[in-house]
Design an enzyme around this catalytic site. Structure first.
Site, PDB file in Angstrom:
ATOM      1  N   ASP A  83      -5.918   2.166  -3.251  1.00 27.17           N
ATOM      2  CA  ASP A  83      -7.169   2.020  -2.508  1.00 27.17           C
ATOM      3  C   ASP A  83      -7.504   3.295  -1.739  1.00 27.17           C
ATOM      4  O   ASP A  83      -8.518   3.372  -1.045  1.00 27.17           O
ATOM      5  CB  ASP A  83      -7.138   0.809  -1.567  1.00 27.17           C
ATOM      6  CG  ASP A  83      -6.080   0.893  -0.479  1.00 27.17           C
ATOM      7  OD1 ASP A  83      -5.274   1.849  -0.483  1.00 27.17           O
ATOM      8  OD2 ASP A  83      -6.057  -0.001   0.384  1.00 27.17           O
ATOM      9  N   ASP A 143      -1.154   1.241  -3.894  1.00 24.16           N
ATOM     10  CA  ASP A 143      -2.056   0.222  -4.447  1.00 24.16           C
ATOM     11  C   ASP A 143      -3.411   0.799  -4.821  1.00 24.16           C
ATOM     12  O   ASP A 143      -4.329   0.057  -5.164  1.00 24.16           O
ATOM     13  CB  ASP A 143      -2.215  -0.945  -3.479  1.00 24.16           C
ATOM     14  CG  ASP A 143      -2.978  -0.584  -2.219  1.00 24.16           C
ATOM     15  OD1 ASP A 143      -2.987   0.609  -1.849  1.00 24.16           O
ATOM     16  OD2 ASP A 143      -3.568  -1.488  -1.592  1.00 24.16           O
ATOM     17  N   ASP A 179      -2.489   6.239  -3.514  1.00 31.50           N
ATOM     18  CA  ASP A 179      -1.326   5.648  -2.860  1.00 31.50           C
ATOM     19  C   ASP A 179      -0.849   4.484  -3.711  1.00 31.50           C
ATOM     20  O   ASP A 179      -1.347   4.272  -4.823  1.00 31.50           O
ATOM     21  CB  ASP A 179      -1.653   5.223  -1.432  1.00 31.50           C
ATOM     22  CG  ASP A 179      -2.730   4.150  -1.367  1.00 31.50           C
ATOM     23  OD1 ASP A 179      -3.510   4.045  -2.330  1.00 31.50           O
ATOM     24  OD2 ASP A 179      -2.796   3.416  -0.362  1.00 31.50           O
ATOM     25  N   SER A 191       0.816  -1.213   0.000  1.00 28.59           N
ATOM     26  CA  SER A 191       0.000   0.000   0.000  1.00 28.59           C
ATOM     27  C   SER A 191       0.854   1.271   0.000  1.00 28.59           C
ATOM     28  O   SER A 191       1.629   1.502  -0.918  1.00 28.59           O
ATOM     29  CB  SER A 191      -0.962  -0.035   1.192  1.00 28.59           C
ATOM     30  OG  SER A 191      -1.890   1.006   1.145  1.00 28.59           O
TER      31      SER A 191
END
Length: 454
Positions: free
Chosen positions: A245, A243, A241, A104
């Site tokens: 999400d 990833d 960010d 992440s």
């Protein structure tokens, strides 16, 4: 022994905690726990595997896919994609489960492994515990034609983009948007979907090399996005960010629009259209009090949860609610997604700007953020934070002084010997004074005796 799974999968230094051996074993364990059901026609279980562009994701994905296929799971390798794309594709393919390899917003040396159940749902604690308990036990070892096969999920990104475009109430012509992709998983699909929706797109942070993810760009470093929005005269900017999400935004003057403000904008829009289930927004206790006040004035109830998007998701599922999220930019639309989706959130913000003809800055004025200060008090016995009478008395006195114009939150850290003291007030001077005083009380009352601290 500490629990291997954290709040969002297994995460740590790649080739440190998270080795190829551990990735293989986790995949084999997950195959037993999540892949035990067979389709009625006797076909093998199927799993979707995706990753962000970290260099370590290449060997970790290879180990995960080897562990799954050697355990009799057919693997659909989706390549580099956002976490919410992986979750969507698990449901779209009707796969038995899926794996996302990402850390992440963490720096490039870290990585993580996160499992999703059928339908793209996050795993409850008891299922993660079952996977962890399976580690070290004999894995499933089919032979010959019963081993799983690995194939490229060639249209994975296209399916996800079509899904995202289908959520828009109208096109985005006339908007100029800057996208900061954090050199992460959204670098390909986010610019493509905004352009396909009709927006003029300026892209930064979209040149991943495996080592630069989140490095000075993205939702944790908004400076470059603020500069780019002003430089290019854009209507607003969107930051993801690693990833994708998460989504934070920047208005046309370079001012930050955080997750609370984004949720206020979207909750008001959904209520107006009759799509906000039970007129409820789900958010964590860390959301600014200004959000609660703005929603109350609009006839919307704020349902609060513990910190962590998994708790937001649980509350949303339990109540069937349509919108929830966190101040950090995790925003969940249950009508379209099973997890936070930064690209989807950015599109919905854009739709509000395009549809209302108002600037993002104007829309963000739906809530007034109260000044907020947080102090981390280290080296204390966090287990006594909720029971110490002296701390309780100091908090009660502070709450009386603040009244309806502020609030106090004491939150023990889940991983460190510290207590977070957070105070919101009508002005920063009051917030600073009360927060500092409470931090002093916590430090004095919960201090660990020197002989125990050594």
């Amino acid at each position: 022994m500490a629990r291997l799974f954290g709040t969002d999968g297994v995460r740590g230094l790649a080739n440190g905690l998270l080795t190829a051996e551990l990735a293989l074993q986790l995949a084999q364990a997950a195959a037993v726990v999540l892949g035990h059901e067979r389709a009625a026609n006797g076909t093998r279980p199927r799993a979707v595997v995706a990753r962000d562009p970290r260099a370590s994701g290449e060997f970790i994905a290879a180990a995960v896919e080897a562990g799954l296929s050697s355990s009799g799971i057919d693997v659909y390798d989706a390549g580099v994609l956002p976490t919410p794309a992986a979750a969507y594709l698990i449901a779209d393919l009707d796969a038995d489960f899926g794996v996302m390899i990402s850390a992440s917003h963490n720096p490039a040396p870290d990585n993580g492994i996160k499992f999703f159940a059928r339908g793209g749902q996050k795993l409850p604690d008891e299922v993660e515990d079952a996977i962890e308990a399976q580690l070290g036990k004999e894995p499933s070892r089919p032979v010959a034609g019963d081993v799983g096969r690995i194939q490229r999920f060639s249209d994975a990104e296209d399916r996800y983009i079509v899904h995202l475009l289908g959520t828009l109430p109208h096109r985005l012509e006339g908007l100029k948007v800057v996208l900061d992709c954090a050199h992460g998983a959204a670098s390909g699909c986010s610019p493509q979907v905004f352009a396909s929706a009709g927006a003029e797109v300026v892209v930064i942070g979209a040149e991943p090399d495996g080592l630069n993810i989140n490095d000075g760009v993205g939702s944790t470093h908004l400076g470059p996005l603020k500069e780019a929005v002003v430089k290019h005269g854009a209507d607003f900017g969107i930051a993801h960010d690693g990833d994708a999400d998460r989504c934070l935004a920047v208005d046309h003057e370079g001012n930050e629009v955080d997750g609370d403000q984004i949720m206020a904008i979207l909750a008001l829009a959904l209520k107006k259209s009759g799509k906000l289930k039970d007129d409820v927004l789900v958010a964590t206790v860390m959301s600014n009090l200004g959000l609660k006040i703005a929603l109350r004035d609009a006839g919307i109830t704020l349902r609060e949860t513990a910190v962590g998007d998994r708790y937001v998701l649980e509350a949303m599922r339990d109540g069937g609610f349509s919108l929830g999220g966190e101040q950090s930019g995790h925003v969940i639309f249950s009508d379209y997604a099973t997890t936070g989706d930064g690209v989807l959130t950015g599109l919905q913000i854009a739709a509000q700007v395009a549809g209302t003809g108002r600037t993002l800055q104007d829309l963000a004025r739906a809530m007034t953020k109260l000044p907020q200060l947080m102090i981390n008090v280290k080296g204390v016995d966090k287990s006594r934070a909720a029971t110490d009478v002296g701390v309780a008395a100091a908090v009660a006195a502070a709450e009386v002084e603040l009244g309806d114009t502020g609030r106090v939150l004491l939150r023990p850290s889940g991983t460190e010997a510290l207590v977070r003291v957070m105070v919101e007030a009508a002005d920063m001077e009051t917030a600073t004074r009360i927060c500092t005083e409470l931090a002093g009380v916590v430090e004095d009352r919960l201090a660990i005796p020197r002989e125990l601290a050594l």
